[in-house]
Design a protein around this motif. Sequence first.
Motif, mmCIF file in Angstrom:
data_model
loop_
_atom_site.group_PDB
_atom_site.id
_atom_site.type_symbol
_atom_site.label_atom_id
_atom_site.label_comp_id
_atom_site.label_asym_id
_atom_site.label_seq_id
_atom_site.Cartn_x
_atom_site.Cartn_y
_atom_site.Cartn_z
ATOM 1 N N LEU A 25 40.043 24.228 0.213
ATOM 2 C CA LEU A 25 38.804 24.346 -0.551
ATOM 3 C C LEU A 25 38.537 25.819 -0.820
ATOM 4 O O LEU A 25 38.375 26.603 0.106
ATOM 5 N N GLU A 56 44.414 21.186 10.851
ATOM 6 C CA GLU A 56 44.301 20.725 9.469
ATOM 7 C C GLU A 56 44.833 19.325 9.221
ATOM 8 O O GLU A 56 44.451 18.696 8.238
ATOM 9 N N PHE A 104 41.767 14.194 8.829
ATOM 10 C CA PHE A 104 41.258 15.276 7.996
ATOM 11 C C PHE A 104 40.493 16.277 8.856
ATOM 12 O O PHE A 104 39.800 15.903 9.807
ATOM 13 N N GLU A 105 40.585 17.549 8.479
ATOM 14 C CA GLU A 105 39.826 18.607 9.136
ATOM 15 C C GLU A 105 38.356 18.490 8.739
ATOM 16 O O GLU A 105 38.035 18.192 7.589
ATOM 17 N N VAL A 106 37.474 18.745 9.675
ATOM 18 C CA VAL A 106 36.040 18.715 9.406
ATOM 19 C C VAL A 106 35.493 20.120 9.633
ATOM 20 O O VAL A 106 35.711 20.718 10.676
ATOM 21 N N THR A 110 40.049 23.345 4.914
ATOM 22 C CA THR A 110 40.657 22.219 4.206
ATOM 23 C C THR A 110 39.807 20.974 4.440
ATOM 24 O O THR A 110 39.066 20.900 5.424
ATOM 25 N N ASP A 111 39.946 19.995 3.536
ATOM 26 C CA ASP A 111 39.141 18.782 3.702
ATOM 27 C C ASP A 111 39.973 17.518 3.836
ATOM 28 O O ASP A 111 39.439 16.463 4.125
#
Length: 148
Positions: A25, A56, A104-106, A110-111
Motif C-alpha cells: 500500500l 506479510e 494477510f498482514e494487519v 501490505t494488506d
Amino acid sequence: MRKRLRVAAYAVCVRDGQVLLARWLNDGRPRWTLPGGGMEHGEDPYDTVLREVAEETGYRVEVTGLLGVRSVRFPSRRRFRRPVDQHHVGLMYETRVTGGDLRFEVGGSTDMAAWHDLDAVPALTRVPMVDFGLRLWRERPVAGRPEE
C-alpha cells in the motif's frame, strides 16, 4: 542534498509455477511486491527476510540461496519538500515455505498476500522489484545482478 540509505531483504518464493507476492500500500495505489522489507538496526538481512515474510504472509520460510542484490538511486522529495538522494539496497533471497498458513498482514505496509501464476505476473500492477527478483531467479547471474 540530504542522503538516505535503506537496506532491505526480499524473498523470491516460487513453487508449482507460482510466485508468492504481497500487495504493498503506497499513497492509495496498491501494487504487488516481493515479500520483504527494511532491516531494523543491528538486524542481519537473513533474519530480516524471515521476519518480513512471516509478517506479510503468515508463512515460515527457509532461505535456500542468495540470488543477488538490487541497488537503486533516485531523487525524491521528503518532509517540507526538501530534495533527498535516495539509495535503496535490496538483498534478494530464494526461499521455500516450511510452515505456517497464508494470511494477510494487519496494520502494516501490505494488506494481502497471494500466490500468482508466473505467466500472469506481467499483467499485475507491480513494483519493478518483482521483475528484477524473478529475473535473478531465472538467470542466476554469477555477479548477483542481471547483465544490462
